[in-house]
Design a protein around this motif. Structure first.
Motif, PDB file in Angstrom:
ATOM      1  N   VAL A 119       3.502  -0.580 -10.299  1.00 17.63           N
ATOM      2  CA  VAL A 119       2.106  -0.958 -10.493  1.00 17.63           C
ATOM      3  C   VAL A 119       2.025  -2.323 -11.178  1.00 17.63           C
ATOM      4  O   VAL A 119       1.434  -3.251 -10.647  1.00 17.63           O
ATOM      5  CB  VAL A 119       1.356   0.113 -11.321  1.00 17.63           C
ATOM      6  N   TRP A 120       2.669  -2.451 -12.336  1.00 18.98           N
ATOM      7  CA  TRP A 120       2.527  -3.689 -13.095  1.00 18.98           C
ATOM      8  C   TRP A 120       3.302  -4.835 -12.459  1.00 18.98           C
ATOM      9  O   TRP A 120       2.742  -5.838 -12.041  1.00 18.98           O
ATOM     10  CB  TRP A 120       2.983  -3.472 -14.550  1.00 18.98           C
TER      11      TRP A 120
ATOM     12  N   LEU B  23      10.994   9.387 -17.263  1.00 20.72           N
ATOM     13  CA  LEU B  23      11.457   8.053 -16.870  1.00 20.72           C
ATOM     14  C   LEU B  23      11.022   7.702 -15.442  1.00 20.72           C
ATOM     15  O   LEU B  23      10.717   6.542 -15.150  1.00 20.72           O
ATOM     16  CB  LEU B  23      12.984   7.998 -16.986  1.00 20.72           C
ATOM     17  N   VAL B  24      10.985   8.702 -14.561  1.00 21.59           N
ATOM     18  CA  VAL B  24      10.518   8.444 -13.188  1.00 21.59           C
ATOM     19  C   VAL B  24       9.059   7.969 -13.215  1.00 21.59           C
ATOM     20  O   VAL B  24       8.688   7.002 -12.544  1.00 21.59           O
ATOM     21  CB  VAL B  24      10.660   9.703 -12.300  1.00 21.59           C
ATOM     22  N   VAL B  25       8.237   8.633 -14.039  1.00 22.44           N
ATOM     23  CA  VAL B  25       6.821   8.252 -14.102  1.00 22.44           C
ATOM     24  C   VAL B  25       6.672   6.870 -14.715  1.00 22.44           C
ATOM     25  O   VAL B  25       5.975   5.998 -14.168  1.00 22.44           O
ATOM     26  CB  VAL B  25       6.009   9.297 -14.916  1.00 22.44           C
ATOM     27  N   SER B  26       7.355   6.625 -15.843  1.00 21.37           N
ATOM     28  CA  SER B  26       7.147   5.327 -16.500  1.00 21.37           C
ATOM     29  C   SER B  26       7.720   4.197 -15.653  1.00 21.37           C
ATOM     30  O   SER B  26       7.125   3.119 -15.573  1.00 21.37           O
ATOM     31  CB  SER B  26       7.730   5.321 -17.913  1.00 21.37           C
ATOM     32  N   SER B  27       8.850   4.417 -14.978  1.00 20.61           N
ATOM     33  CA  SER B  27       9.408   3.345 -14.137  1.00 20.61           C
ATOM     34  C   SER B  27       8.469   3.048 -12.970  1.00 20.61           C
ATOM     35  O   SER B  27       8.289   1.895 -12.578  1.00 20.61           O
ATOM     36  CB  SER B  27      10.791   3.727 -13.618  1.00 20.61           C
ATOM     37  N   SER B  28       7.838   4.087 -12.421  1.00 20.13           N
ATOM     38  CA  SER B  28       6.901   3.868 -11.317  1.00 20.13           C
ATOM     39  C   SER B  28       5.732   3.003 -11.778  1.00 20.13           C
ATOM     40  O   SER B  28       5.291   2.108 -11.066  1.00 20.13           O
ATOM     41  CB  SER B  28       6.353   5.194 -10.793  1.00 20.13           C
ATOM     42  N   LEU B  29       5.236   3.304 -12.978  1.00 23.51           N
ATOM     43  CA  LEU B  29       4.071   2.549 -13.466  1.00 23.51           C
ATOM     44  C   LEU B  29       4.438   1.097 -13.794  1.00 23.51           C
ATOM     45  O   LEU B  29       3.734   0.167 -13.406  1.00 23.51           O
ATOM     46  CB  LEU B  29       3.482   3.240 -14.696  1.00 23.51           C
ATOM     47  N   VAL B  30       5.575   0.919 -14.466  1.00 25.07           N
ATOM     48  CA  VAL B  30       5.945  -0.440 -14.882  1.00 25.07           C
ATOM     49  C   VAL B  30       6.362  -1.277 -13.672  1.00 25.07           C
ATOM     50  O   VAL B  30       5.876  -2.388 -13.449  1.00 25.07           O
ATOM     51  CB  VAL B  30       7.101  -0.404 -15.903  1.00 25.07           C
TER      52      VAL B  30
ATOM     53  N   ALA C 168       0.837  -1.208   0.000  1.00 29.10           N
ATOM     54  CA  ALA C 168       0.000   0.000   0.000  1.00 29.10           C
ATOM     55  C   ALA C 168       0.873   1.260   0.000  1.00 29.10           C
ATOM     56  O   ALA C 168       0.585   2.236  -0.710  1.00 29.10           O
ATOM     57  CB  ALA C 168      -0.910   0.002   1.224  1.00 29.10           C
ATOM     58  N   PHE C 169       1.941   1.216   0.776  1.00 32.77           N
ATOM     59  CA  PHE C 169       2.812   2.397   0.857  1.00 32.77           C
ATOM     60  C   PHE C 169       3.489   2.650  -0.497  1.00 32.77           C
ATOM     61  O   PHE C 169       3.575   3.799  -0.965  1.00 32.77           O
ATOM     62  CB  PHE C 169       3.859   2.185   1.954  1.00 32.77           C
ATOM     63  N   GLY C 170       3.936   1.559  -1.152  1.00 31.01           N
ATOM     64  CA  GLY C 170       4.552   1.693  -2.472  1.00 31.01           C
ATOM     65  C   GLY C 170       3.579   2.284  -3.474  1.00 31.01           C
ATOM     66  O   GLY C 170       3.922   3.166  -4.261  1.00 31.01           O
ATOM     67  N   LEU C 171       2.320   1.819  -3.418  1.00 29.98           N
ATOM     68  CA  LEU C 171       1.323   2.321  -4.366  1.00 29.98           C
ATOM     69  C   LEU C 171       0.978   3.791  -4.107  1.00 29.98           C
ATOM     70  O   LEU C 171       0.818   4.574  -5.041  1.00 29.98           O
ATOM     71  CB  LEU C 171       0.047   1.478  -4.262  1.00 29.98           C
TER      72      LEU C 171
END
Lengths: 648, 105
Positions: free
Chosen positions: A497-498, A487-494, A130-133
């Motif tokens: 999240v994924w 890159l920060v945003v895309s790395s967070s999502l991949v 939860a904290f990571g998300l």
């Protein structure tokens, strides 16, 4: 006086831009080759954690120096004078604070956790998905704002660079004709801003800039971003070091510039009614006007205006120059537009410093909108906190702290960035205090003062080709910030999240494809957001920077240094910081004289301090009321010789 | 059962270094803001010239430029003599790579 960038009809600026872009793509290609044979996620998003001194130092510095450094900051110096030295003063300790306070510890803990993003590290440290998300959601929220704003900034600078290039002018004209012929189409309606027609030159530059940045970031990943940051960092410092001696010599020395500034008073907004020599005549933006009375009053048009075909009278929005020393200089050195001033209607006077000399060389500095001046005492303290400490916990810097090779690299990089910032920030204050003396009347378009100053200095020095290089400095600054945020945003999502929550067993091929596509899609969305971007670039940059600090600084510090810290406390700290900071902006929206972009200053303090206080109180209170983490987690991150965990 | 020992040398060293860095930041704050408030927030009286040092207002020189120079020197000294070269360990992928190489090396 007009400020065309390079000789009209020359393609030199376009050639400069193309060469620069080619170099960026070459670096991305090399970076992509470096991916071969390495762990994809670690290499693509973190450069395999082996950045050396120059790469680490310059990527850190270039990410920190955004478009604001070369557009918003010069504009503020031009508008408020020497007080900006105090505003930026805490940059004297920014390198050692942002890199030294948490650098080694973040790097060590990321290695132990096998983390490649900030949420990844937080999630593993507390064993809490939860904290990571939550961290991912906040990163995406703030960075999405900033990406669109930075895209706009890059496009505006590129437009300045290409404005006088024939090919660009032809393309803009063709697009304008297309827009006129298809005014009712869905596309044109989407591109049309609320006030005024579509700026096709801007839209063209947005596509050029956006596609270039998205392409090289997607293809080359973190290593491409770092290598291009190194090149961009060198371009930035070269730009400042060339401008400084030119500005000082052309103004006649710093002492002369400061004495001139000491006599200046802020300009006054006004509307003129002009009588032109012909019916239906027009008045250009940035023309000088002189009244007939003695001594004459002098005005500078801030907008274009066209008279009716049946009249020779026209109303023009202007600024009145009010400084006696400027009036003398302008009368001697400028040509005036042939029109007779029929009437002058003055707008409200500047709220601080009107008709009082001395404000440009003292604090708090003149202000058009604030009765307590530009930098009241409380805000000066807030900025000393903000620059030095707020950068410490921000994800785009933390991810770089995960990537350096060893402790020695960190020590040498801090040393390098200390020199680097010393060579950029204080010299910028000097250069743009000189700009106010050399180029009067630009208060209405202060964001363009950097490229205009570059053109003026190089033209006066007889080296106008240099202007291309100098304007490349802010362009490089924007590019190096956008690619990092992307890159920060895309790395967070991949990753967060994924890979962490949806498909932990995804193959490397799937992750690779997903990473490329996520970077393209995130960049594409930001590009679309910049088609009709919000105004007030610098305000949004400050909102994002201070918001990230309010959310992340305290939770990150306790994550690294307080064994007692736990998940509930850190989640409370992150949310407490977010809402305390946001509440000041919402309070601003509801209070007359303030707005979302001009937040309420409780006790005279900036929202970042309120946010940090909220975050600290929430973290401490909730942590102490809840149970500590299990011993094995504490032992893993605070005990001696703990091995790294296997990454997924 | 006793609480786990927090004896990681990187943790202990970085905590000590962080406190010294915060002290440096605080000393800079104590110099820059009060000095600038005392001498920078007052306009010269009409007809009076603002005192300059090296072409900049004296409050900027003594309140910002000089501490900037000294803070940079102290930062460099801290990098050279205070911040320790700690072993930051290996990441999982580095351990894996080392494992793959070791049979042949």
């Amino acid at each position: 006086m007009t400020y065309s960038l390079l000789a009209v009809g020359s393609n030199a600026a376009l050639v400069t831009f193309l060469l620069y872009t080619l170099a960026v793509f070459a670096l991305a290609w090399l970076a992509n080759k470096a991916l071969a044979g390495k762990s994809f996620m670690s290499e693509y998003f973190l450069g395999s954690r082996n950045l050396g001194v120059w790469a680490f130092a310059l990527t850190f510095a270039a990410t920190s120096a955004s478009g604001g450094t070369f557009t918003g900051f010069p504009a503020k110096i031009y508008t408020h004078g020497w007080v900006l030295a105090l505003w930026i003063a805490s940059y004297m300790v920014v390198p050692i604070c942002t890199m030294g306070l948490i650098g080694k510890r973040v790097n060590q803990m990321a290695r132990r956790a096998g983390a490649i993003t900030v949420p990844d590290l937080l999630r593993d440290r507390f064993g809490s998905r939860a904290f990571g998300l939550l961290a991912t959601v906040l990163i995406v929220y703030f960075m999405a704002f900033n990406l669109s704003v930075q895209f706009k900034s890059g496009s505006v600078i590129l437009q300045t660079l290409l404005r006088d290039v024939p090919v660009f002018q032809d393309m803009t004209a063709a697009l304008t004709a297309f827009g006129n012929n298809h005014a009712d189409s869905w596309l044109v309606k989407q591109l049309t801003p609320q006030h005024g027609p579509v700026d096709w030159g801007y839209q063209l530059c947005l596509i050029l800039f956006g596609v270039a940045v998205i392409a090289y970031t997607t293809y080359g990943g973190f290593r491409a971003v770092v290598w291009t940051d190194v090149m961009q960092g060198i371009v930035m410092v070269a730009g400042v070091l060339i401008m400084l001696p030119l500005a000082l010599s052309q103004v006649g020395g710093l002492g002369k510039a400061t004495r001139e500034l000491a006599q200046m008073t802020p300009p006054q907004n006004a509307t003129l009614q002009l009588q032109l020599s012909e019916m239906g005549g027009s008045v250009p933006k940035e023309a000088w006007f002189q009244s007939a009375d003695e001594p004459s009053r002098i005005f500078w048009s801030t907008h274009d205006a066209i008279a009716d075909t049946s009249s020779n009278l026209v109303e023009v929005r202007c600024m009145e120059v009010t400084s006696p020393n400027e009036l003398v200089r302008i009368r001697e050195s400028h040509e005036f537009f042939p029109a007779t001033i029929q009437n002058v209607e003055l707008a409200a006077a500047p709220k601080f410093g009107a008709n009082e000399p001395g404000h440009y060389v003292t604090a708090p500095g003149p202000s058009q909108s604030s009765e307590s001046g530009f930098l009241p005492f409380g805000i000066a303290i807030s900025f000393f906190f903000m620059w030095a400490l707020s950068g410490t916990g921000q994800p785009q810097y933390m991810v770089r702290l995960m990537a350096f090779k060893n402790s020695q690299t960190l020590r040498r990089a801090i040393l390098t960035v200390t020199f680097y910032f010393g060579l950029i920030y204080f010299p910028l204050v000097i250069i743009f205090c000189c700009a106010r003396v050399l180029m009067p009347g630009l208060d209405h378009e202060a964001d363009s003062v950097m490229p205009r100053m570059a053109v003026l200095l190089t033209t006066n020095a007889g080296h106008s080709w240099l202007a291309g290089l100098l304007v490349a400095a802010p362009f490089a600054a924007v590019m190096s910030t956008v690619d990092s945020f992307l890159l920060v945003v895309s790395s967070s999502l991949v990753r967060d999240v994924w890979q962490r929550n949806i498909d932990p067993d995804a193959s490397e091929k799937t992750v690779k494809r997903l990473s490329y596509w996520t970077t393209v899609v995130v960049g594409g969305i930001a590009l679309i957001g910049a088609v009709n971007p919000p105004q007030f670039l610098q305000d949004i940059i400050v909102y994002v920077g201070s918001g990230l600090a309010a959310c992340f600084l305290i939770p990150v510090v306790v994550t690294l240094y307080w064994p007692r810290a736990n998940t509930a406390g850190c989640i409370a700290g992150m949310l407490g910081g977010f809402f305390a900071h946001l509440s000041m902006h919402i309070w601003g929206m509801l209070t007359p004289g303030y707005s979302f972009a001009k937040p309420y200053e409780l006790f005279g303090l900036s929202p970042v301090l309120i946010g940090l206080t909220g975050s600290l109180v929430a973290t401490l209170a909730v942590t102490l009321m809840t149970r500590p983490l299990p011993d094995d987690i504490i032992r893993k991150y605070f005990g001696k010789d703990e091995p790294a965990t296997q990454t997924t | 059962m006793s609480p786990p020992r927090c004896d990681d040398p990187v943790f202990l060293n970085t905590r000590r270094e962080a406190l010294l860095i915060l002290l440096l930041w605080f000393l800079c704050l104590c110099w820059v803001v009060p000095y600038s408030v005392m001498y920078g927030y007052e306009r010269p009286a009409p007809g009076e010239e603002i005192p300059l040092v090296w072409g900049m207002p004296s409050w900027v020189f003594y309140g910002v430029a000089l501490p900037w120079l000294l803070a940079s020197v102290v930062s460099i000294l801290m990098c050279l003599f205070v911040i320790k070269d700690d072993d930051l360990g290996l990441s999982p992928e580095e351990i894996e790579a080392a494992g793959n190489e070791s049979p042949n090396s």
